[in-house]
Scaffold this active site. Structure first.
Site, PDB file in Angstrom:
ATOM      1  N   GLY A  59      43.815  37.590  40.232  1.00 18.70           N
ATOM      2  CA  GLY A  59      44.189  39.281  40.362  1.00 18.70           C
ATOM      3  C   GLY A  59      43.495  40.273  41.478  1.00 18.70           C
ATOM      4  O   GLY A  59      42.184  39.694  41.998  1.00 18.70           O
ATOM      5  N   GLN A  97      41.243  47.420  46.224  1.00 14.53           N
ATOM      6  CA  GLN A  97      40.605  46.322  46.665  1.00 14.53           C
ATOM      7  C   GLN A  97      40.956  46.185  48.534  1.00 14.53           C
ATOM      8  O   GLN A  97      40.322  45.116  48.578  1.00 14.53           O
ATOM      9  CB  GLN A  97      40.750  45.062  45.864  1.00 14.53           C
ATOM     10  N   CYS A 112      34.633  38.199  41.162  1.00 15.19           N
ATOM     11  CA  CYS A 112      35.654  39.186  41.285  1.00 15.19           C
ATOM     12  C   CYS A 112      35.843  39.084  42.857  1.00 15.19           C
ATOM     13  O   CYS A 112      34.898  39.081  43.254  1.00 15.19           O
ATOM     14  CB  CYS A 112      35.492  40.961  41.885  1.00 15.19           C
ATOM     15  N   LEU A 113      36.782  39.075  43.749  1.00 14.17           N
ATOM     16  CA  LEU A 113      37.506  38.645  44.962  1.00 14.17           C
ATOM     17  C   LEU A 113      36.468  39.362  46.121  1.00 14.17           C
ATOM     18  O   LEU A 113      35.833  39.542  46.890  1.00 14.17           O
ATOM     19  CB  LEU A 113      38.314  39.053  45.573  1.00 14.17           C
ATOM     20  N   HIS A 165      39.969  44.336  33.677  1.00 11.21           N
ATOM     21  CA  HIS A 165      39.341  44.167  34.655  1.00 11.21           C
ATOM     22  C   HIS A 165      40.321  44.957  35.883  1.00 11.21           C
ATOM     23  O   HIS A 165      39.697  45.135  36.262  1.00 11.21           O
ATOM     24  CB  HIS A 165      39.187  42.510  35.789  1.00 11.21           C
ATOM     25  N   GLU A 166      41.575  43.660  36.529  1.00 13.00           N
ATOM     26  CA  GLU A 166      42.430  45.224  37.279  1.00 13.00           C
ATOM     27  C   GLU A 166      42.358  46.999  37.000  1.00 13.00           C
ATOM     28  O   GLU A 166      42.401  47.441  38.063  1.00 13.00           O
ATOM     29  CB  GLU A 166      43.517  44.558  37.331  1.00 13.00           C
ATOM     30  N   HIS A 224      39.571  48.463  38.262  1.00 14.03           N
ATOM     31  CA  HIS A 224      39.536  48.538  39.632  1.00 14.03           C
ATOM     32  C   HIS A 224      40.313  50.110  39.777  1.00 14.03           C
ATOM     33  O   HIS A 224      39.840  51.240  40.799  1.00 14.03           O
ATOM     34  CB  HIS A 224      40.084  48.012  40.294  1.00 14.03           C
TER      35      HIS A 224
HETATM   36 NI    NI Z   1      37.892  42.722  40.865  1.00 16.24          NI
END
Ligand code: NI
Length: 184
Positions: free
Chosen positions: A45, A50, A98-99, A140-141, A144
């Site tokens: 994701g 991000q 998370c990236l 999760h996304e 953000h």
């Molecule tokens: Ni994330």
């Protein structure tokens, strides 16, 4: 095009993102770039903040998780201006990463299922029920977009254990090998 992924500490990750206007230029191209960026970094994701854009959109692709989580099979989506319209009272805890926060994996409590309304990259509206890890990926996304990250939802008992890892990212250590953007 591969975009740089903004790491923990970058202010854009803590901003409330804005709705995507229908006439946003090159929206499909942005969605495609986000898919490519996510895939290159082996993520499941990626949200617009991000990649430095405070916009309410994200991409997910659960196909790589389908062996462990069959509910993720075929869940490859771009969601624009999403709205969670219903979520289960029942919850479960699973590890997330998370990236933007490389090297940190912690258990997070999330609803068992959700119903979400969104526009796809062609601005077609959908309402969809997602379960299990597919719901988790999307939530999760979704977080953000409100400047939230999964570390905010980690149990207080675990927070001291991740503090050092977060400090290291801020100091420019443990940075990932994918293209990124960081304070240091
Ligand atoms: Ni994330």
């Amino acid at each position: 095009m591969i975009l740089p992924i903004y790491l923990y500490g970058e202010p854009v990750l803590r901003k409330e993102a804005e709705e995507v206007p229908e006439d946003y230029p090159n929206l499909k191209e942005l969605a495609e770039n986000m898919f490519q960026t996510m895939e290159k970094a082996n993520g499941v994701g990626l949200a617009a903040p991000q990649v430095g854009l405070a916009l309410r959109m994200f991409v997910v692709d659960g196909n790589g998780l389908a062996e462990d989580y069959p509910e993720c099979l075929g869940v490859r989506r771009c969601m624009i201006n999403p709205e969670v319209v219903e979520e289960s009272k029942e919850t479960n805890v699973k590890d997330e990463g998370c990236l933007s926060i490389p090297g940190v994996y912690e258990g997070v409590k999330r609803p068992d299922w959700i119903v979400i309304n969104y526009l796809d990259e062609n601005l077609v509206e959908h309402e969809e029920r997602l379960e299990g890890f597919a719901a988790r990926m999307v939530l999760h996304e979704y977080d953000h977009l409100d400047g939230k990250m999964f570390i905010d939802r980690v149990s207080p008992l675990r927070k001291p254990f991740i503090k050092n890892k977060l400090q290291a990212i801020l100091k420019g250590k443990n940075h990932p090998d994918y293209k990124h953007c960081a304070l240091r």
